[in-house]
Write a protein that holds these residues in place. Sequence first.
Motif, PDB file in Angstrom:
ATOM      1  N   GLY A  44     -31.675  -4.171  35.473  1.00  0.00           N
ATOM      2  CA  GLY A  44     -31.882  -5.259  34.530  1.00  0.00           C
ATOM      3  C   GLY A  44     -31.366  -6.586  35.047  1.00  0.00           C
ATOM      4  O   GLY A  44     -32.005  -7.632  34.868  1.00  0.00           O
ATOM      5  N   ALA A  45     -30.206  -6.559  35.692  1.00  0.00           N
ATOM      6  CA  ALA A  45     -29.650  -7.793  36.243  1.00  0.00           C
ATOM      7  C   ALA A  45     -30.562  -8.376  37.317  1.00  0.00           C
ATOM      8  O   ALA A  45     -30.761  -9.593  37.397  1.00  0.00           O
ATOM      9  CB  ALA A  45     -28.261  -7.522  36.817  1.00  0.00           C
ATOM     10  N   GLU A  77     -28.616  -8.294  63.381  1.00  0.00           N
ATOM     11  CA  GLU A  77     -27.650  -9.130  62.659  1.00  0.00           C
ATOM     12  C   GLU A  77     -26.452  -8.326  62.153  1.00  0.00           C
ATOM     13  O   GLU A  77     -25.524  -8.879  61.569  1.00  0.00           O
ATOM     14  CB  GLU A  77     -28.340  -9.803  61.470  1.00  0.00           C
ATOM     15  N   GLY A  78     -26.508  -7.010  62.363  1.00  0.00           N
ATOM     16  CA  GLY A  78     -25.425  -6.151  61.885  1.00  0.00           C
ATOM     17  C   GLY A  78     -25.504  -5.850  60.408  1.00  0.00           C
ATOM     18  O   GLY A  78     -24.511  -5.423  59.795  1.00  0.00           O
ATOM     19  N   THR A  79     -26.673  -6.038  59.806  1.00  0.00           N
ATOM     20  CA  THR A  79     -26.859  -5.792  58.374  1.00  0.00           C
ATOM     21  C   THR A  79     -27.287  -4.348  58.149  1.00  0.00           C
ATOM     22  O   THR A  79     -28.259  -3.877  58.752  1.00  0.00           O
ATOM     23  CB  THR A  79     -27.937  -6.722  57.781  1.00  0.00           C
ATOM     24  N   THR A  80     -26.562  -3.642  57.314  1.00  0.00           N
ATOM     25  CA  THR A  80     -26.877  -2.244  57.051  1.00  0.00           C
ATOM     26  C   THR A  80     -27.951  -2.128  55.961  1.00  0.00           C
ATOM     27  O   THR A  80     -28.070  -2.975  55.082  1.00  0.00           O
ATOM     28  CB  THR A  80     -25.635  -1.473  56.596  1.00  0.00           C
ATOM     29  N   LEU A  81     -28.716  -1.050  56.053  1.00  0.00           N
ATOM     30  CA  LEU A  81     -29.732  -0.718  55.058  1.00  0.00           C
ATOM     31  C   LEU A  81     -29.445   0.680  54.527  1.00  0.00           C
ATOM     32  O   LEU A  81     -29.144   1.589  55.300  1.00  0.00           O
ATOM     33  CB  LEU A  81     -31.136  -0.756  55.669  1.00  0.00           C
ATOM     34  N   GLN A  82     -29.541   0.837  53.214  1.00  0.00           N
ATOM     35  CA  GLN A  82     -29.221   2.143  52.634  1.00  0.00           C
ATOM     36  C   GLN A  82     -30.064   2.378  51.384  1.00  0.00           C
ATOM     37  O   GLN A  82     -30.190   1.488  50.538  1.00  0.00           O
ATOM     38  CB  GLN A  82     -27.734   2.220  52.264  1.00  0.00           C
ATOM     39  N   MET A  83     -30.626   3.580  51.282  1.00  0.00           N
ATOM     40  CA  MET A  83     -31.328   3.980  50.062  1.00  0.00           C
ATOM     41  C   MET A  83     -30.467   4.988  49.303  1.00  0.00           C
ATOM     42  O   MET A  83     -29.987   5.961  49.884  1.00  0.00           O
ATOM     43  CB  MET A  83     -32.685   4.624  50.371  1.00  0.00           C
ATOM     44  N   ARG A  84     -30.265   4.721  48.038  1.00  0.00           N
ATOM     45  CA  ARG A  84     -29.542   5.648  47.173  1.00  0.00           C
ATOM     46  C   ARG A  84     -30.507   6.235  46.149  1.00  0.00           C
ATOM     47  O   ARG A  84     -31.397   5.536  45.661  1.00  0.00           O
ATOM     48  CB  ARG A  84     -28.399   4.932  46.452  1.00  0.00           C
ATOM     49  N   ILE A  85     -30.312   7.509  45.825  1.00  0.00           N
ATOM     50  CA  ILE A  85     -31.151   8.184  44.835  1.00  0.00           C
ATOM     51  C   ILE A  85     -30.250   8.646  43.693  1.00  0.00           C
ATOM     52  O   ILE A  85     -29.299   9.407  43.916  1.00  0.00           O
ATOM     53  CB  ILE A  85     -31.891   9.386  45.446  1.00  0.00           C
ATOM     54  N   HIS A  86     -30.526   8.176  42.509  1.00  0.00           N
ATOM     55  CA  HIS A  86     -29.705   8.505  41.342  1.00  0.00           C
ATOM     56  C   HIS A  86     -30.454   9.496  40.442  1.00  0.00           C
ATOM     57  O   HIS A  86     -31.582   9.231  40.019  1.00  0.00           O
ATOM     58  CB  HIS A  86     -29.384   7.244  40.547  1.00  0.00           C
ATOM     59  N   ARG A  87     -29.804  10.627  40.150  1.00  0.00           N
ATOM     60  CA  ARG A  87     -30.417  11.648  39.287  1.00  0.00           C
ATOM     61  C   ARG A  87     -29.467  12.114  38.190  1.00  0.00           C
ATOM     62  O   ARG A  87     -29.914  12.700  37.204  1.00  0.00           O
ATOM     63  CB  ARG A  87     -30.879  12.851  40.118  1.00  0.00           C
ATOM     64  N   ALA A  88     -28.183  11.886  38.347  1.00  0.00           N
ATOM     65  CA  ALA A  88     -27.192  12.383  37.392  1.00  0.00           C
ATOM     66  C   ALA A  88     -27.219  11.575  36.104  1.00  0.00           C
ATOM     67  O   ALA A  88     -27.483  10.364  36.107  1.00  0.00           O
ATOM     68  CB  ALA A  88     -25.797  12.346  38.005  1.00  0.00           C
ATOM     69  N   LEU A  89     -26.909  12.230  35.002  1.00  0.00           N
ATOM     70  CA  LEU A  89     -26.905  11.578  33.695  1.00  0.00           C
ATOM     71  C   LEU A  89     -25.987  10.362  33.689  1.00  0.00           C
ATOM     72  O   LEU A  89     -26.368   9.282  33.207  1.00  0.00           O
ATOM     73  CB  LEU A  89     -26.464  12.588  32.626  1.00  0.00           C
ATOM     74  N   GLU A  90     -24.785  10.527  34.240  1.00  0.00           N
ATOM     75  CA  GLU A  90     -23.804   9.434  34.184  1.00  0.00           C
ATOM     76  C   GLU A  90     -24.199   8.249  35.066  1.00  0.00           C
ATOM     77  O   GLU A  90     -23.640   7.158  34.934  1.00  0.00           O
ATOM     78  CB  GLU A  90     -22.422   9.932  34.586  1.00  0.00           C
ATOM     79  N   ALA A  91     -25.175   8.437  35.956  1.00  0.00           N
ATOM     80  CA  ALA A  91     -25.607   7.343  36.830  1.00  0.00           C
ATOM     81  C   ALA A  91     -26.687   6.478  36.203  1.00  0.00           C
ATOM     82  O   ALA A  91     -26.946   5.368  36.692  1.00  0.00           O
ATOM     83  CB  ALA A  91     -26.116   7.909  38.157  1.00  0.00           C
ATOM     84  N   MET A  92     -27.312   6.961  35.124  1.00  0.00           N
ATOM     85  CA  MET A  92     -28.486   6.269  34.592  1.00  0.00           C
ATOM     86  C   MET A  92     -28.142   4.879  34.038  1.00  0.00           C
ATOM     87  O   MET A  92     -28.756   3.881  34.421  1.00  0.00           O
ATOM     88  CB  MET A  92     -29.156   7.121  33.502  1.00  0.00           C
ATOM     89  N   ALA A  93     -27.217   4.804  33.111  1.00  0.00           N
ATOM     90  CA  ALA A  93     -26.914   3.521  32.470  1.00  0.00           C
ATOM     91  C   ALA A  93     -26.438   2.479  33.478  1.00  0.00           C
ATOM     92  O   ALA A  93     -26.918   1.328  33.456  1.00  0.00           O
ATOM     93  CB  ALA A  93     -25.895   3.708  31.349  1.00  0.00           C
ATOM     94  N   PRO A  94     -25.511   2.799  34.389  1.00  0.00           N
ATOM     95  CA  PRO A  94     -25.110   1.785  35.376  1.00  0.00           C
ATOM     96  C   PRO A  94     -26.260   1.350  36.280  1.00  0.00           C
ATOM     97  O   PRO A  94     -26.386   0.156  36.596  1.00  0.00           O
ATOM     98  CB  PRO A  94     -24.011   2.489  36.178  1.00  0.00           C
ATOM     99  N   ALA A  95     -27.098   2.303  36.713  1.00  0.00           N
ATOM    100  CA  ALA A  95     -28.226   1.945  37.581  1.00  0.00           C
ATOM    101  C   ALA A  95     -29.206   1.055  36.833  1.00  0.00           C
ATOM    102  O   ALA A  95     -29.731   0.076  37.384  1.00  0.00           O
ATOM    103  CB  ALA A  95     -28.919   3.204  38.095  1.00  0.00           C
ATOM    104  N   LEU A  96     -29.468   1.369  35.570  1.00  0.00           N
ATOM    105  CA  LEU A  96     -30.382   0.561  34.776  1.00  0.00           C
ATOM    106  C   LEU A  96     -29.805  -0.829  34.501  1.00  0.00           C
ATOM    107  O   LEU A  96     -30.550  -1.812  34.403  1.00  0.00           O
ATOM    108  CB  LEU A  96     -30.726   1.275  33.472  1.00  0.00           C
ATOM    109  N   ALA A  97     -28.493  -0.918  34.387  1.00  0.00           N
ATOM    110  CA  ALA A  97     -27.863  -2.230  34.221  1.00  0.00           C
ATOM    111  C   ALA A  97     -28.071  -3.080  35.467  1.00  0.00           C
ATOM    112  O   ALA A  97     -28.359  -4.286  35.377  1.00  0.00           O
ATOM    113  CB  ALA A  97     -26.375  -2.067  33.927  1.00  0.00           C
ATOM    114  N   ARG A  98     -27.967  -2.463  36.643  1.00  0.00           N
ATOM    115  CA  ARG A  98     -28.203  -3.207  37.886  1.00  0.00           C
ATOM    116  C   ARG A  98     -29.683  -3.591  37.993  1.00  0.00           C
ATOM    117  O   ARG A  98     -30.011  -4.690  38.443  1.00  0.00           O
ATOM    118  CB  ARG A  98     -27.772  -2.367  39.101  1.00  0.00           C
TER     119      ARG A  98
END
Length: 357
Positions: free
Chosen positions: A202-203, A179-200
């Motif tokens: 939570g949503a 279908e042309g749909t991409t799949l991607q895994m992201r790994i977050h470890r940086a301090l500044e990435a925590m709050a935005p990742a946790l917001a996503r």
Amino acid sequence: MNLIRWRTEPAAALPKDPQLQSHWDRLNASRLNLPFLSSGAMAAALQAFGGGHGRLAVGVADGQVVAMLLLVNDGALRWRTFQPSQVPLGAWVAAPELELLALCRSLVRGPLGFCLALSITQVDPLMAPRLPDASDNSHADYIDTAWVDIEGAFDSYWAARGKNLRQNLRKQRNRLAAEGTTLQMRIHRALEAMAPALARYGAMESAGWKADRGTAVHADNAQGGFYVQLFEGAARQGEALIFEYLIGDKPAAMNLCLLRGGTLVVLKTTYDESLPKTLSPAFLLREEELQHIFAGQEIKRIEYYGKVMDWHTKLTDHKRTLHHLTVYRWPLVKSLARRRQAAAAEVQQATAVVQEP
């Protein structure tokens, strides 16, 4: 070791006193060294869920702090370990040579006032082996929990999983690719990435079934604040990992994990429940997550610390039973407690029979 002498302080003393935190972390490191039982994790849990109550019991022997327990009142003349649902095990640490049962026997006659019973909740047998019941104590099963040992090559591990699982995920990937749909895994470890990742996170969780039960993580609730504080603190120590899986450009599944000493603890997982039922975003993430872990050298074991579910059994055959330990001041108190429990069970059973159509 000489006789342990106990003192208690308000539970809030732990987050405020660096010396108490140092003792706590030293004792935690002497057993399983679990990241969710660090003094920082305890501080976050107390702030979010402690309610300003509770006591910190500190045991000292030979001039050294050898045991610490965060305790809350559990009714008339009863105490138990501080146990918010977000923390997998009861809040206690102790020198490895000390037997938990002996600690409880000492503490139940210690500084808690006239204490008839003390319960240590959600005990991992790796942290304190389960002993036979005696006249003054009892053990109760809590849940089975699963783990994965990271040994050998991923291909060998994955080949040992169920054929249906492997074929189903392969078909999903092939269909999405067609279908042309991409799949991607992201790994977050940086301090500044925590709050935005946790917001996503939570949503995503707030849009699912947990929102109806009021148990979903959200940026504006106590759980959300707890996880931000926990993961930002862990990120400062290089111990936070958040795995995020995208189907197309949309987050589809996430795992919140802590890493320490080669052990990855999966604290929470969620997925986008609005996706078609023909997709298994959480399993698509787990497959790539495990590929990544097997390919590296950093992680030797994955601990789930949650009730074994069907999806756990697809990933591993390993499980062990967590338990509760209750120690009574006298054997007579245990006998009375057992009678009361039996009477309550009879009433519950009789009520259920009456309510049957």
